[in-house]
Write a protein that holds these residues in place. Structure first.
Motif, PDB file in Angstrom:
ATOM      1  N   LEU A  31       0.867  -1.178   0.000  1.00 39.27           N
ATOM      2  CA  LEU A  31       0.000   0.000   0.000  1.00 39.27           C
ATOM      3  C   LEU A  31       0.901   1.223   0.000  1.00 39.27           C
ATOM      4  O   LEU A  31       1.653   1.447   0.953  1.00 39.27           O
ATOM      5  N   ILE A  32       0.859   2.010  -1.050  1.00 37.71           N
ATOM      6  CA  ILE A  32       1.812   3.100  -1.235  1.00 37.71           C
ATOM      7  C   ILE A  32       1.093   4.442  -1.197  1.00 37.71           C
ATOM      8  O   ILE A  32      -0.090   4.559  -1.556  1.00 37.71           O
ATOM      9  N   PHE A  33       1.836   5.454  -0.757  1.00 39.92           N
ATOM     10  CA  PHE A  33       1.371   6.834  -0.743  1.00 39.92           C
ATOM     11  C   PHE A  33       2.333   7.677  -1.564  1.00 39.92           C
ATOM     12  O   PHE A  33       3.509   7.326  -1.733  1.00 39.92           O
TER      13      PHE A  33
ATOM     14  N   MET B 230      -4.274  17.538  -1.029  1.00 46.18           N
ATOM     15  CA  MET B 230      -4.460  16.315  -1.803  1.00 46.18           C
ATOM     16  C   MET B 230      -3.245  15.411  -1.690  1.00 46.18           C
ATOM     17  O   MET B 230      -2.108  15.886  -1.583  1.00 46.18           O
ATOM     18  N   LEU B 231      -3.502  14.122  -1.724  1.00 47.22           N
ATOM     19  CA  LEU B 231      -2.456  13.108  -1.770  1.00 47.22           C
ATOM     20  C   LEU B 231      -2.967  11.943  -2.595  1.00 47.22           C
ATOM     21  O   LEU B 231      -4.169  11.824  -2.847  1.00 47.22           O
ATOM     22  N   ARG B 232      -2.049  11.083  -3.007  1.00 48.05           N
ATOM     23  CA  ARG B 232      -2.434   9.926  -3.831  1.00 48.05           C
ATOM     24  C   ARG B 232      -2.076   8.642  -3.087  1.00 48.05           C
ATOM     25  O   ARG B 232      -1.003   8.535  -2.494  1.00 48.05           O
ATOM     26  N   VAL B 233      -2.972   7.667  -3.151  1.00 47.12           N
ATOM     27  CA  VAL B 233      -2.783   6.378  -2.506  1.00 47.12           C
ATOM     28  C   VAL B 233      -3.083   5.286  -3.521  1.00 47.12           C
ATOM     29  O   VAL B 233      -3.949   5.457  -4.392  1.00 47.12           O
ATOM     30  N   GLY B 234      -2.344   4.166  -3.432  1.00 42.92           N
ATOM     31  CA  GLY B 234      -2.529   3.066  -4.376  1.00 42.92           C
ATOM     32  C   GLY B 234      -2.190   1.736  -3.741  1.00 42.92           C
ATOM     33  O   GLY B 234      -1.556   1.657  -2.686  1.00 42.92           O
ATOM     34  N   ASP B 235      -2.623   0.668  -4.400  1.00 44.16           N
ATOM     35  CA  ASP B 235      -2.376  -0.698  -3.961  1.00 44.16           C
ATOM     36  C   ASP B 235      -1.725  -1.459  -5.105  1.00 44.16           C
ATOM     37  O   ASP B 235      -2.276  -1.534  -6.211  1.00 44.16           O
ATOM     38  N   LEU B 236      -0.555  -2.036  -4.854  1.00 47.00           N
ATOM     39  CA  LEU B 236       0.195  -2.727  -5.905  1.00 47.00           C
ATOM     40  C   LEU B 236      -0.307  -4.138  -6.157  1.00 47.00           C
ATOM     41  O   LEU B 236      -0.031  -4.706  -7.213  1.00 47.00           O
TER      42      LEU B 236
ATOM     43  N   ASN C 124     -15.309   8.483   4.244  1.00 43.18           N
ATOM     44  CA  ASN C 124     -13.964   7.961   4.460  1.00 43.18           C
ATOM     45  C   ASN C 124     -13.728   6.627   3.771  1.00 43.18           C
ATOM     46  O   ASN C 124     -12.602   6.154   3.718  1.00 43.18           O
ATOM     47  N   SER C 125     -14.771   5.952   3.280  1.00 40.95           N
ATOM     48  CA  SER C 125     -14.612   4.661   2.621  1.00 40.95           C
ATOM     49  C   SER C 125     -14.137   4.869   1.189  1.00 40.95           C
ATOM     50  O   SER C 125     -14.581   5.789   0.497  1.00 40.95           O
ATOM     51  N   ILE C 126     -13.222   3.995   0.752  1.00 44.06           N
ATOM     52  CA  ILE C 126     -12.682   4.095  -0.601  1.00 44.06           C
ATOM     53  C   ILE C 126     -12.715   2.720  -1.257  1.00 44.06           C
ATOM     54  O   ILE C 126     -12.691   1.690  -0.573  1.00 44.06           O
ATOM     55  N   PHE C 127     -12.805   2.711  -2.580  1.00 41.70           N
ATOM     56  CA  PHE C 127     -12.775   1.495  -3.387  1.00 41.70           C
ATOM     57  C   PHE C 127     -11.439   1.484  -4.093  1.00 41.70           C
ATOM     58  O   PHE C 127     -11.276   2.035  -5.175  1.00 41.70           O
ATOM     59  N   LEU C 128     -10.445   0.843  -3.466  1.00 46.90           N
ATOM     60  CA  LEU C 128      -9.057   0.963  -3.885  1.00 46.90           C
ATOM     61  C   LEU C 128      -8.711  -0.096  -4.922  1.00 46.90           C
ATOM     62  O   LEU C 128      -7.927  -1.012  -4.678  1.00 46.90           O
ATOM     63  N   VAL C 129      -9.293   0.025  -6.108  1.00 43.23           N
ATOM     64  CA  VAL C 129      -8.933  -0.839  -7.226  1.00 43.23           C
ATOM     65  C   VAL C 129      -7.801  -0.215  -8.030  1.00 43.23           C
ATOM     66  O   VAL C 129      -6.865  -0.903  -8.455  1.00 43.23           O
TER      67      VAL C 129
ATOM     68  N   GLY D 161      -8.005  -1.406   6.455  1.00 44.08           N
ATOM     69  CA  GLY D 161      -8.953  -2.270   5.762  1.00 44.08           C
ATOM     70  C   GLY D 161      -8.674  -3.729   6.075  1.00 44.08           C
ATOM     71  O   GLY D 161      -7.752  -4.070   6.820  1.00 44.08           O
ATOM     72  N   VAL D 162      -9.477  -4.604   5.496  1.00 47.89           N
ATOM     73  CA  VAL D 162      -9.383  -6.045   5.709  1.00 47.89           C
ATOM     74  C   VAL D 162      -8.766  -6.675   4.468  1.00 47.89           C
ATOM     75  O   VAL D 162      -9.208  -6.406   3.346  1.00 47.89           O
ATOM     76  N   VAL D 163      -7.743  -7.514   4.676  1.00 51.91           N
ATOM     77  CA  VAL D 163      -7.099  -8.200   3.569  1.00 51.91           C
ATOM     78  C   VAL D 163      -8.052  -9.259   3.016  1.00 51.91           C
ATOM     79  O   VAL D 163      -8.608 -10.070   3.757  1.00 51.91           O
ATOM     80  N   GLU D 164      -8.244  -9.248   1.698  1.00 48.97           N
ATOM     81  CA  GLU D 164      -9.222 -10.135   1.074  1.00 48.97           C
ATOM     82  C   GLU D 164      -8.830 -11.604   1.208  1.00 48.97           C
ATOM     83  O   GLU D 164      -9.683 -12.465   1.432  1.00 48.97           O
ATOM     84  N   THR D 165      -7.555 -11.925   1.114  1.00 42.77           N
ATOM     85  CA  THR D 165      -7.118 -13.320   1.096  1.00 42.77           C
ATOM     86  C   THR D 165      -7.051 -13.940   2.482  1.00 42.77           C
ATOM     87  O   THR D 165      -7.299 -15.133   2.646  1.00 42.77           O
TER      88      THR D 165
END
Length: 390
Positions: free
Chosen positions: A181-183, A199-205, A247-252, A289-293
């Protein structure tokens, strides 16, 4: 001599002589210490803890929190100590029954083939790890030996459960998932819908998603109450907004999270001149958040100091549609571009909206002026002679 004549006071002369000329008279102020590092580690040292026994009340959590060398040392010593302890018990049973030096015609021993402490240690290992080589075994001659056999099996199962559970929890800790999880390295402040926004940017690898992902932001700074109480780490929650809402995000794909700097924001009086390393300001961002796996709750953290906030810049787009699907270019994840932004605080912008109108007019004239100059310098590709008109 000058002090004797009264030109320079004697106190000043003595003070100057006592100073070391090699040391600088003025020292630059050091950079503010981070409360949370860029990688999410809390920069807090706990000292003078008197009630150390509280950690022993939760042994499992204490073992999981230890570093790997310490955990592996405890893992090894727990088995070795239990094997040695029960080896001593088996040796004492054999010694008391006279099995170490058997006499001809004596009865059946408590444990067969135990003649020394080494053989007792080997039998202890066989019992606890259920190897069963077949050379040594407990007989029905001694009830005490049967009781020790039961106790060692129970103790061995407890040690296996605790140690294996500890190793599993250390390998499956939630912060391991947070490594992907990167910022963005920098945060930006620019206009969005006519308001100054942080503003800031967040992502999931990873492709596996973070379920029920939420994001929070806090401002940490040193404050003083009206009564004179100094709060070294005063934490203030500020709302974060995104395209989904709340505050909820859909981090696809990477998202730009922003905070509108309004009258209720602690950044309401922040000016471009305040964005330097001397400013006592730190903004902490927490993604949870909760890890899906695995179903384990994970948390990723980062922080931005004042000199890591860029005024008048905006993140470049990194999501594009290619071959019927969306692709993300992570090489431009933290890239920014300059955009027209008023060089004033959000309070000044709310009090004088003409600053925004002037900025909009200036940005609109800029492209027209450049275009007119380009047209003036362009040469015609062909000409029409008067003869052709006739």
């Amino acid at each position: 001599m000058l002090s004797r004549k009264g030109i320079i006071p004697e106190e000043y002369v003595l003070t100057r002589l006592a100073e070391d000329p090699t040391e600088p008279r003025y020292r630059a102020r050091e950079r503010r210490a981070r409360f949370v590092s860029k990688k999410g580690n809390c920069n807090v040292a706990h000292k003078n803890i008197r009630e150390q026994g509280r950690f022993l009340q939760d042994v499992f959590t204490t073992l999981v929190d230890l570093k790997w060398p310490h955990t592996l040392l405890i893992f090894t010593m727990s088995f070795l100590c239990s094997w040695l302890l029960f080896a001593m018990a088996w040796w004492l049973i054999a010694f008391a029954h006279g099995d170490l030096a058997p006499i001809e015609g004596a009865g059946e021993p408590c444990v067969t083939s135990i003649h020394s402490f080494s053989s007792a240690f080997l039998f202890s290992i066989e019992v606890q790890v259920t190897i069963g080589f077949g050379g040594r075994m407990v007989t029905e001659e001694c009830p005490l030996a049967i009781l020790v056999l039961i106790v060692q099996n129970i103790v061995g199962l407890m040690i296996n459960a605790i140690m294996l559970g500890c190793i599993f929890m250390k390998t499956a800790q939630a912060h391991r998932r947070a490594e992907t999880l990167i910022f963005s390295k920098h945060a930006v402040i620019a206009l969005r819908q006519g308001r100054l926004c942080f503003m800031l940017r967040v992502g999931d690898l990873r492709k596996s998603m973070i379920i029920s992902a939420t994001i929070h932001m806090q401002v940490v700074r040193k404050t003083t109450s009206p009564e004179g109480e100094v709060v070294p780490l005063h934490q203030v929650d500020i709302p974060m907004e995104n395209g989904v809402g709340g505050n909820s995000i859909f981090l696809v794909a990477p998202l730009i999270i922003y905070h509108v700097i309004d009258a209720n924001s602690p950044l309401y009086d922040l000016a471009p001149g305040d964005l330097h390393h001397h400013q006592d300001l730190e903004i902490i961002v927490i993604l949870e958040g909760v890890v899906e796996t695995t179903g384990i709750t994970t948390q990723a953290r980062t922080s931005y100091l004042a000199d890591e906030i860029l005024w008048g810049q905006r993140f470049v787009p990194i999501v594009a549609e290619e071959d019927g699907r969306y692709s993300v270019d992570y090489s431009k994840f933290g890239n920014t571009i300059k955009v027209p932004t008023p060089l004033c605080t959000a309070r000044q912008l709310d009090e004088d909206r003409s600053l925004l109108d002037a900025l909009t007019l200036a940005s609109a004239r800029g492209p027209l002026r450049k275009r007119s100059v380009a047209v003036a310098k362009a040469k015609p590709k062909f000409s029409i002679s008067p003869d052709s008109l006739s």
